[in-house]
Enzyme design. Sequence first.
Site, PDB file in Angstrom:
ATOM      1  N   LYS A 115      15.481  -1.879 100.152  1.00  0.00           N
ATOM      2  CA  LYS A 115      16.195  -1.840 101.304  1.00  0.00           C
ATOM      3  C   LYS A 115      17.750  -1.829 101.111  1.00  0.00           C
ATOM      4  O   LYS A 115      18.011  -3.245 100.623  1.00  0.00           O
ATOM      5  CB  LYS A 115      15.353  -1.490 102.261  1.00  0.00           C
ATOM      6  CG  LYS A 115      15.419  -2.860 102.743  1.00  0.00           C
ATOM      7  CD  LYS A 115      14.081  -3.973 103.640  1.00  0.00           C
ATOM      8  CE  LYS A 115      14.354  -4.656 103.635  1.00  0.00           C
ATOM      9  NZ  LYS A 115      12.431  -5.064 104.725  1.00  0.00           N
ATOM     10  N   TYR A 141      42.633 -20.614 114.606  1.00  0.00           N
ATOM     11  CA  TYR A 141      43.115 -20.186 116.072  1.00  0.00           C
ATOM     12  C   TYR A 141      42.154 -21.352 116.990  1.00  0.00           C
ATOM     13  O   TYR A 141      40.898 -22.255 116.664  1.00  0.00           O
ATOM     14  CB  TYR A 141      41.552 -18.834 116.030  1.00  0.00           C
ATOM     15  CG  TYR A 141      42.672 -17.696 115.640  1.00  0.00           C
ATOM     16  CD1 TYR A 141      43.112 -17.338 115.726  1.00  0.00           C
ATOM     17  CD2 TYR A 141      41.903 -16.692 114.279  1.00  0.00           C
ATOM     18  CE1 TYR A 141      43.955 -15.468 116.211  1.00  0.00           C
ATOM     19  CE2 TYR A 141      42.879 -15.838 114.362  1.00  0.00           C
ATOM     20  CZ  TYR A 141      43.605 -15.389 114.989  1.00  0.00           C
ATOM     21  OH  TYR A 141      44.346 -14.240 114.714  1.00  0.00           O
TER      22      TYR A 141
HETATM   23  C1  LIG Z   1      11.591  -6.185 103.640  1.00  0.00           C
HETATM   24  C2  LIG Z   1      10.697  -5.845 103.144  1.00  0.00           C
HETATM   25  C3  LIG Z   1       9.663  -6.617 102.375  1.00  0.00           C
HETATM   26  C4  LIG Z   1      10.712  -7.333 101.401  1.00  0.00           C
HETATM   27  O1  LIG Z   1      10.799  -9.143 101.959  1.00  0.00           O
HETATM   28  P1  LIG Z   1      11.149  -9.995 101.163  1.00  0.00           P
HETATM   29  O2  LIG Z   1      10.735 -11.287 102.132  1.00  0.00           O
HETATM   30  O3  LIG Z   1      12.678  -9.744 101.186  1.00  0.00           O
HETATM   31  O4  LIG Z   1      10.259 -10.384 100.348  1.00  0.00           O
HETATM   32  C5  LIG Z   1       8.591  -6.814 101.906  1.00  0.00           C
HETATM   33  N1  LIG Z   1       8.050  -5.603 103.341  1.00  0.00           N
HETATM   34  C6  LIG Z   1       8.124  -5.294 103.655  1.00  0.00           C
HETATM   35  C7  LIG Z   1       7.296  -4.161 104.607  1.00  0.00           C
HETATM   36  C8  LIG Z   1       9.656  -5.034 104.444  1.00  0.00           C
HETATM   37  O5  LIG Z   1      10.138  -4.600 105.663  1.00  0.00           O
END
Ligand SMILES: *Cc1c(COP(=O)(O)O)cnc(C)c1O
Length: 375
Positions: free
Chosen positions: A40, A268
């Site tokens: 994702k 800044y």
């Molecule tokens: C993002 C996500 C993962 C991956 O999690 P990590 O901590 O990056 O390994 C797994 N399951 C779900 C439902 C997620 O939303």
Amino acid sequence: MSPVDGASATLTIDLGALAANYRLLRARLGPGCQCAAVVKADAYGLGLGPVARRLAREGCGHFFVATLDEAAALRDALDQGGDEGEAAGAIYVLLGAEPDTAAGLAELGVIPVLNSREHIELWRKEAARRGGPLPAIVQVDTGMNRLGLEARDLDWIAQEPDALAGIEVRFVMSHLACADEPGHPLNQRQLDAFIGARATFPAASASLSNSGGILLGQAYHFDLVRPGIALYGGNPLAQGPNSFSEVVQLQTRIVQVREIDSPQAVGYGATHRVAGPCRIATVPVGYADGYLRSLGNRGTAFVAGVRAPLVGRVSMDLITLDVTAAPPEQTRPGAIVTLIGGGGAGLDDIAREAGTISYEILTRLGPRLKRAYVN
Ligand SMILES: *Cc1c(COP(=O)(O)O)cnc(C)c1O
């Protein structure tokens, strides 16, 4: 590192290290358990296409994204890798089926994670409309109170014979809230609740663990695990050593060096005051690149192998480093500066300095950075 040519900085992504992390995770799994990949948010900012195609080459056949748009992009990316002779792989959409996405999900042949009774009813209708069964994952909430079916929804499924009519439940799934803290009591409570919830879906396989959950041991693995951050080299544990290989390096070049020999301020807001003689190097990376503004007066970079503290605030396109400790001939304009990885400040170090987690550092890395894929 190649010259920055045209871009302000280069993000080097080591696909060999990504593949090694995938193999390392797979080697830990219980018998019969498969290793998916969570890709994702553009594979946590590292580039969906190159990451997904490389993992497919390693034999990964299950991919999780958040949205229908991400699923469509992933399908295209995997189709481009077709010459490897790998099966395209199943694509799961974590945000489920909504009224405006259900038809598109079915059309694309991707599999929603159904998180509510509403999602289930919508997917059942979509299956009826199309005149055939549709696959899905059903998520149950085991204690995180974020997404998934609640106890009363499980009762509804147990009592209503047609609740899942036309839905082929591939996996029942849940998500751990505290997997990065192995000693947290919620882990065991969620595991117990998950085992209980599985009884409602006797024919379905099961998936519980993200990266941290995999490290909790094989009792947490079931049939499919869903690592994200460990693939990309972040430490899945809140504390302790990181067993995964570094995937990301961020490098740029000095654009200007200022020799200061009288008390003055830098940047800044004049938040950093220099007392004695020092050399300040200006570097073309800023918060617009995902170098978080919270790193102002806190971040660490490396120049010529020497630690160069970030002084002053982070600007949109620039930061300033105190390079006094490095040899002057190695800190001229054009000299390479390492901002993440490469033996300097690691991803998790930067996250700590910024007051955040590696996930946020990775997913904020901006489009202006030139992505270079190696290995
Ligand atoms: C993002 C996500 C993962 C991956 O999690 P990590 O901590 O990056 O390994 C797994 N399951 C779900 C439902 C997620 O939303």
